[in-house]
Design an enzyme around this catalytic site. Sequence first.
Site, short mmCIF file in Angstrom:
data_model
loop_
_atom_site.label_atom_id
_atom_site.label_comp_id
_atom_site.label_asym_id
_atom_site.label_seq_id
_atom_site.Cartn_x
_atom_site.Cartn_y
_atom_site.Cartn_z
N GLU A 18 -28.10 98.51 67.02
CA GLU A 18 -28.90 99.64 67.51
C GLU A 18 -28.70 100.82 66.57
OE1 GLU A 18 -28.96 101.07 71.78
OE2 GLU A 18 -28.23 102.88 70.78
N THR A 49 -33.42 103.78 68.97
CA THR A 49 -33.39 104.61 70.18
C THR A 49 -34.53 105.64 70.18
OG1 THR A 49 -31.87 106.22 69.21
CG2 THR A 49 -30.87 104.41 70.43
N ALA A 61 -41.78 139.32 70.85
CA ALA A 61 -41.68 140.75 70.52
C ALA A 61 -41.82 141.63 71.76
CB ALA A 61 -42.77 141.10 69.50
N ASP A 127 -33.07 110.37 80.55
CA ASP A 127 -32.24 111.33 81.30
C ASP A 127 -32.93 112.67 81.48
OD1 ASP A 127 -29.85 109.95 82.02
OD2 ASP A 127 -29.42 109.79 79.87
N HIS A 174 -23.94 102.90 86.61
CA HIS A 174 -24.66 104.08 86.15
C HIS A 174 -24.15 105.28 86.94
CE1 HIS A 174 -28.14 106.92 85.94
NE2 HIS A 174 -28.11 106.51 84.68
N GLN A 201 -24.53 98.94 78.46
CA GLN A 201 -23.87 100.12 77.90
C GLN A 201 -22.58 99.66 77.22
OE1 GLN A 201 -23.72 102.85 76.51
NE2 GLN A 201 -24.54 104.09 78.19
#
Length: 309
Positions: A18, A49, A61, A127, A174, A201
């Site tokens: 990856e 990814t 401004a 996420d 998770h 993961q």
Amino acid sequence: MKISEILARSGQPFPSIEIVPPLKGISKEELLSSIQPLMAFHPPFINVTCHRDEIEFRPEADGSWSRHSVRRRVSETAVCAAIQARFPQVEVVPHLIGAGMTREMMDSQLYDLAFMGIENVLALRGDCLTGEKRFTPEPGGYRYASELVADIRRFEKAQGASFCIGVGAYPEKHFEAPNLEMDIENLKRKVDEGADYVVTQMFFDNAVFYAFRDKCVSAGIHVPVLPGLKPLSTARQVEMLPESFSLDIPKALAARVVAHADDKAACYEIGAEWCAAQCADLLKNGVPAVHFYTMGKSDNIVRILRECF
Ligand code: FAD
């Protein structure tokens, strides 16, 4: 070729890779030459990814603030095209994230991928933006990755396209799930919607992966589960990785790295050695492939691949 076919045909476990698209300003040649050394180990596929645009507020401004959408990295689609052109023997697997996307935007993305001859995707929810408390889908977008998987299958039927779909999983749960069992039930929803395989993961204790794999089978998940590994490379990662990815670093590994915190080379070596031992053990224990998170570094992965494959 589809990853599901590669997995079905390969008689022995293989490494997959990856990579993270480079920050803007890094050239295509720099990116491709960082991948080149990994090609000696014939990874059949490379995942790329996907990163949400970030929201930046800039002062005007007149004292007001204006909202801007900022992309810091080259897109995964551009990186996939560059890899396809240089390394045609390798399948590219762009990550698709539902976060920040409407179904119409996802359709356009899928058209592009089909046009490029890409047959594989990894479907993820993504996420929150920095500063958000909890994940909020776009109106008409995706609450969960399972909805994205179902939508890709819907796109295929409507457009005559065909993708092999991978999904993510978390051997240590998770961070939003109340417990591992419920998280695995939700993983099964993704498989039931049509996911072909699962990539985990990163983890640093193989016992955690084996227990997770058994629970998946008990829950009725029978697609291939590919373990994800990343060699720890700095002392700082002993704190950073658990914070960023809600995972544990085993005491024995943390203690060794912390004891050499002032010696960068020693930390790098300890991390690579630990990861190589994990990989060798996984290969002995029947995994179909080992997926390596390079996070922009390939020296340590090359060393591990040389030792294990
Ligand atoms: P989901 O499967 O939707 O799960 C998210 C949470 O919702 C879990 O807690 C799950 O248990 C829960 N849930 C799911 N369905 C239901 C339901 N029906 N009811 C109630 N709860 C439910 N992020 C990126 O931004 N870009 C990347 O390229 C990227 N690559 C990744 C690659 C891998 C292999 C992995 C494992 C993760 C990757 N991520 C990436 C991170 C990922 O986007 C986050 O971890 C995200 O928080 C969850 O994504 P998911 O696809 O696992 O979500």
